[in-house]
Motif scaffolding. Sequence first.
Motif, PDB file in Angstrom:
ATOM      1  N   SER A  92       0.826  -1.209   0.000  1.00 23.66           N
ATOM      2  CA  SER A  92       0.000   0.000   0.000  1.00 23.66           C
ATOM      3  C   SER A  92       0.860   1.259   0.000  1.00 23.66           C
ATOM      4  CB  SER A  92      -0.935  -0.002   1.212  1.00 23.66           C
ATOM      5  OG  SER A  92      -1.825  -1.083   1.157  1.00 23.66           O
ATOM      6  N   PHE A 152      -8.064   6.582   8.621  1.00 23.76           N
ATOM      7  CA  PHE A 152      -8.559   6.860   7.276  1.00 23.76           C
ATOM      8  C   PHE A 152      -9.250   8.221   7.222  1.00 23.76           C
ATOM      9  CE2 PHE A 152     -12.355   6.825   4.536  1.00 23.76           C
ATOM     10  CZ  PHE A 152     -11.728   6.871   3.314  1.00 23.76           C
ATOM     11  N   ALA A 156      -8.471  11.438   5.178  1.00 25.59           N
ATOM     12  CA  ALA A 156      -9.499  11.954   4.271  1.00 25.59           C
ATOM     13  C   ALA A 156      -9.829  13.413   4.566  1.00 25.59           C
ATOM     14  CB  ALA A 156     -10.753  11.096   4.382  1.00 25.59           C
ATOM     15  N   PHE A 229      -9.127  -1.257   3.120  1.00 22.22           N
ATOM     16  CA  PHE A 229      -8.438  -0.010   2.797  1.00 22.22           C
ATOM     17  C   PHE A 229      -7.223  -0.263   1.900  1.00 22.22           C
ATOM     18  CE2 PHE A 229     -10.585   0.568   6.835  1.00 22.22           C
ATOM     19  CZ  PHE A 229     -11.281   1.750   6.625  1.00 22.22           C
ATOM     20  N   LEU A 232      -8.366  -1.218  -1.544  1.00 23.29           N
ATOM     21  CA  LEU A 232      -8.898  -0.135  -2.375  1.00 23.29           C
ATOM     22  C   LEU A 232      -7.843   0.435  -3.312  1.00 23.29           C
ATOM     23  CD1 LEU A 232     -11.149   1.890  -3.086  1.00 23.29           C
ATOM     24  CD2 LEU A 232     -10.331   3.313  -1.186  1.00 23.29           C
ATOM     25  N   ALA A 274      -6.677   6.645   1.755  1.00 26.91           N
ATOM     26  CA  ALA A 274      -7.189   5.365   2.259  1.00 26.91           C
ATOM     27  C   ALA A 274      -6.053   4.415   2.608  1.00 26.91           C
ATOM     28  CB  ALA A 274      -8.106   4.732   1.221  1.00 26.91           C
ATOM     29  N   SER A 275      -5.103   4.262   1.698  1.00 29.53           N
ATOM     30  CA  SER A 275      -4.036   3.285   1.923  1.00 29.53           C
ATOM     31  C   SER A 275      -3.092   3.722   3.026  1.00 29.53           C
ATOM     32  CB  SER A 275      -3.256   3.058   0.620  1.00 29.53           C
ATOM     33  OG  SER A 275      -2.671   4.271   0.173  1.00 29.53           O
TER      34      SER A 275
END
Length: 363
Positions: A92, A152, A156, A229, A232, A274-275
């Motif tokens: 990730s 997250f 975000a 996550f 994604l 997210a990652s």
Amino acid sequence: MTTEVVPHGVAAPTGDRQAVAARVLTASAVLLGVAALLSLSLGPTGITLTALPRAIGALFDPSPDAAAARDQLVLLDIRLPRTLLAMFVGASLAVAGAMMQGLFRNPLADPGLIGVSAGAALAAVATIALGNGIAAPLLQPLGIYALPFAAFFGGAITTGVLVAVAGRHGRLMIGTLLLAGIALGALAGALTGLISYASDDRELRDLTLWSMGSLGGASWPKVVAVLPFAGLVLFMAPRLVRALNGFLLGEAEAFHLGVAVERTKRTVIVATAASVGAAVAVAGIIGFVGIVVPHIVRIIAGPDHRIVLPGSAILGAALVLIADIAARMIVRPAELPIGIVMAAIGAPVFLHLVLKRGIGGME
């Protein structure tokens, strides 16, 4: 060697470079396989993979003997989820770094550059420090997902602020995004320090150890929590290849190649949030993966993101696994924070790359 313009919008070399790219992917996959086997085999208990059949048998035995139960605990409940978690985190972070470098057209960019890591870390630190206090009613219903979700949303929210600050007339200004990210990262770092200062001794120790990075608390619930996550960004990355290759030529050229420039910017930033948020939540702060791994792949195999993204994922997973093995074995039966080991590995490699190659564009 000749070149051709591939459908993904970037001049990609053929012949020798394609063979080199194939060898890079193959070698990275072999390294990952070896690292995974070593991760499952090595540990202070001395239990190796030769005990795996007995451990698997214990899963189906309602009353296994003590040796079989011990093998199951060590191999299947401790080492296997830790190995998978290290792979998820490494892949990730490396893919997020490769996407950020493609977006900024700068091989020295990484997810921390725009403050996403700092925002995720701030939310995670607040969750650790306040999770048993005033925030308990909000966090308890989330259970094991509290920390990943908090990290997250911290990333975000940082991303949303950046987009609001850097957005002009429907366009995302990369230069403004970079400067705003540095400012937000500094602010998040200050708030993290303030929370640490106000924490008691137990919370301060937890925060300090967490900030150094560790996979010591790996478990199947954490794997389940981080998988959506991490998945994604790995799911979205192949769909961004053409756009990121177009960005190598410049935003205007990418637009004329049919790339949805502004949508791509937002997609990359959200996927990075997210990652990175998930990785920070389960492993703390692990540096250099997002910078060093894509840079190495790009130097060896070229800038085509059809190779850079999967190569970064595989090599990043292998590198974090190797760092975790070293963290477990150097001072066994104790354990070093993986962030320290990763810095010891990544900093000299990065310095060597900078001195050897110089600081330039995405060559």
